[in-house]
Each structure stands twice: as structure tokens, then as C-alpha cells.
Enzyme design. Sequence first.
Site, mmCIF file in Angstrom:
data_model
loop_
_atom_site.group_PDB
_atom_site.id
_atom_site.type_symbol
_atom_site.label_atom_id
_atom_site.label_comp_id
_atom_site.label_asym_id
_atom_site.label_seq_id
_atom_site.Cartn_x
_atom_site.Cartn_y
_atom_site.Cartn_z
ATOM 1 N N GLY A 23 1.142 -1.053 -0.151
ATOM 2 C CA GLY A 23 -0.182 -0.056 -0.173
ATOM 3 C C GLY A 23 0.912 1.157 0.199
ATOM 4 O O GLY A 23 1.795 1.221 -0.803
ATOM 5 N N GLU A 24 0.778 2.169 1.041
ATOM 6 C CA GLU A 24 1.386 3.368 1.080
ATOM 7 C C GLU A 24 2.031 3.415 2.258
ATOM 8 O O GLU A 24 1.196 3.352 3.400
ATOM 9 C CB GLU A 24 0.687 4.519 0.647
ATOM 10 C CG GLU A 24 1.401 6.074 0.517
ATOM 11 C CD GLU A 24 2.594 5.835 -0.446
ATOM 12 O OE1 GLU A 24 2.158 5.241 -1.694
ATOM 13 O OE2 GLU A 24 3.542 6.145 -0.401
ATOM 14 N N SER A 25 3.170 3.220 2.710
ATOM 15 C CA SER A 25 3.734 3.151 4.072
ATOM 16 C C SER A 25 3.403 4.262 4.726
ATOM 17 O O SER A 25 3.336 3.992 6.101
ATOM 18 C CB SER A 25 5.275 2.698 4.134
ATOM 19 O OG SER A 25 5.831 3.733 3.037
ATOM 20 N N CYS A 74 6.588 -5.312 0.825
ATOM 21 C CA CYS A 74 6.643 -4.027 0.270
ATOM 22 C C CYS A 74 6.159 -2.647 1.305
ATOM 23 O O CYS A 74 7.218 -2.617 1.739
ATOM 24 C CB CYS A 74 5.451 -3.793 -0.942
ATOM 25 S SG CYS A 74 6.044 -2.747 -2.274
ATOM 26 N N ARG A 126 12.740 3.758 -0.429
ATOM 27 C CA ARG A 126 11.586 3.808 -1.269
ATOM 28 C C ARG A 126 11.464 4.009 -2.563
ATOM 29 O O ARG A 126 12.172 4.808 -3.080
ATOM 30 C CB ARG A 126 10.498 4.734 -0.640
ATOM 31 C CG ARG A 126 10.165 4.693 1.066
ATOM 32 C CD ARG A 126 9.262 5.944 1.348
ATOM 33 N NE ARG A 126 7.764 5.720 0.816
ATOM 34 C CZ ARG A 126 7.128 6.712 0.737
ATOM 35 N NH1 ARG A 126 7.378 7.980 0.945
ATOM 36 N NH2 ARG A 126 5.789 6.514 0.167
ATOM 37 N N ILE A 154 5.898 -3.541 -7.245
ATOM 38 C CA ILE A 154 5.150 -2.206 -7.722
ATOM 39 C C ILE A 154 5.581 -1.226 -6.940
ATOM 40 O O ILE A 154 5.233 -1.267 -5.701
ATOM 41 C CB ILE A 154 3.641 -2.681 -7.238
ATOM 42 C CG1 ILE A 154 3.099 -3.952 -8.176
ATOM 43 C CG2 ILE A 154 2.777 -1.373 -7.555
ATOM 44 C CD1 ILE A 154 1.777 -4.669 -7.834
ATOM 45 N N HIS A 204 5.607 -8.675 -4.006
ATOM 46 C CA HIS A 204 4.262 -9.306 -3.680
ATOM 47 C C HIS A 204 4.235 -10.658 -4.360
ATOM 48 O O HIS A 204 3.877 -10.645 -5.503
ATOM 49 C CB HIS A 204 3.237 -8.238 -4.202
ATOM 50 C CG HIS A 204 3.012 -6.903 -3.757
ATOM 51 N ND1 HIS A 204 2.539 -6.578 -2.592
ATOM 52 C CD2 HIS A 204 3.722 -5.687 -4.370
ATOM 53 C CE1 HIS A 204 2.469 -5.549 -2.483
ATOM 54 N NE2 HIS A 204 3.436 -4.791 -3.244
ATOM 55 N N GLU A 235 1.873 -12.611 -3.398
ATOM 56 C CA GLU A 235 0.418 -12.820 -3.174
ATOM 57 C C GLU A 235 -0.356 -12.264 -4.441
ATOM 58 O O GLU A 235 -1.454 -12.690 -4.768
ATOM 59 C CB GLU A 235 -0.070 -12.304 -1.976
ATOM 60 C CG GLU A 235 -0.205 -10.749 -1.820
ATOM 61 C CD GLU A 235 0.998 -9.804 -1.472
ATOM 62 O OE1 GLU A 235 1.920 -10.502 -1.627
ATOM 63 O OE2 GLU A 235 0.691 -8.783 -1.541
#
Length: 184
Positions: free
Chosen positions: A35-37, A67, A96, A125, A161, A163
Site C-alpha cells: 500500500g502506501e507506507s 513492500c 522507497r 510495484i 508481492h 500474493e
Amino acid sequence: MREHELVLEELGVSHRQVRTPSDLVGIDGIIIPGGESSVIDKLSRIFEVREPLISAIAGGLPVLGTCAGLILLSNSVIGAIEGQQTFGGLDVAVERNAFGGQVESFETAIDMPVIGGASVKAAFIRAPLIRDVRECEVIATLTNGDIVGVRSGNCVGISFHPELVGESRVHAWWLDTVVAGAQR
Ligand code: GLN
């Protein structure tokens, strides 16, 4: 998040989403998703999960960060936004967006010797890279040697990722080795 749940279901493991401190009670391990850390960091403070989660990780709760989840487990972040904090747990620096933006996203095969058999399928991603490994074991690298996975005791962080590309072996390894190994 949903994709991790699907992998856990495939592996026959019960799970729940952690949104509040009480959700942490009684769990055997936690996956911090992508997501967005910086957003996950802010939400963890707003929902008051940050401090109990840091304590749980320090107390040995098995954790897998993918990620953005890796960024949140890293002790230092290159390219953090102002005020961005992490939970810590992995004594590394992560950079990042080290591969560039969304258009530089890619799928590849990862060399991951802790997992036997064929190389591991992985999606990157807006992924971070692990730059400065101190007290951690390197568990995943790209073919050029770039470090994309580390473990320190109960903490595992990967840049990619599995998953999202139908790869369940990283989760299976984490469950069998890190989670099962920690069970009291
Ligand atoms: N670039 C994102 C961040 O810095 C991570 C992207 C991801 O989790 N796929 O938080």
C-alpha cells in the site's frame, strides 16, 4: 490485503484483519501488506495500533511485511515523507520507490534459497530496495544481487508481492518456519 487472505485460505490458515489494538490479542502472527507506507503509518497512529504492535513485535510476534510492510518494519527509510515513522524490527535501510514509479512495476523470478525448489514468482510495484543490511539475514535477491528480502528472528520483510502472482510458498515458509517456530 485481500490477496494475502486468499493465500492464507489456500493454505488452510484462519485469519482476521487488524484495525484496532484489540484485534492484536491472541494472534500468532501478522502480515503487514503493501500500500502506501506513510498512510499505513498514519492510520496505525490514528487507530492506536502503533504502540501495541511495536511492543508485540519486540515481544516476538512473527511478522511478514511485503513492500510497504517491509518499509514499516525497517529501522530507517531513505525517501520517507516528512514525519513518516516506522515500527522497526529490521536493522536495515530501505529506499522507497527505488525502481521508479508505477510504470516501472514488473514481475520477475526471485532467488530465495530458504524456499526449496524453483525460483519464487514476484511482483514489484513501486517497490523499495534494501540498502544497508546490519543484523539481518538476506533471504531474497534479484539476479543482479540487489537485496529484496531479509529476516531478523521473528521479522521478515520482502520488497515484492508474491500474493499478487499466485505464489504461496513464501507465506507457507513464513508460517512453517517463523510462526510455527515462535509458538509458545
Ligand atoms: N511505494 C510504496 C511506499 O513507499 C510501496 C508500494 C507497495 O507497497 N506496493 O509505501
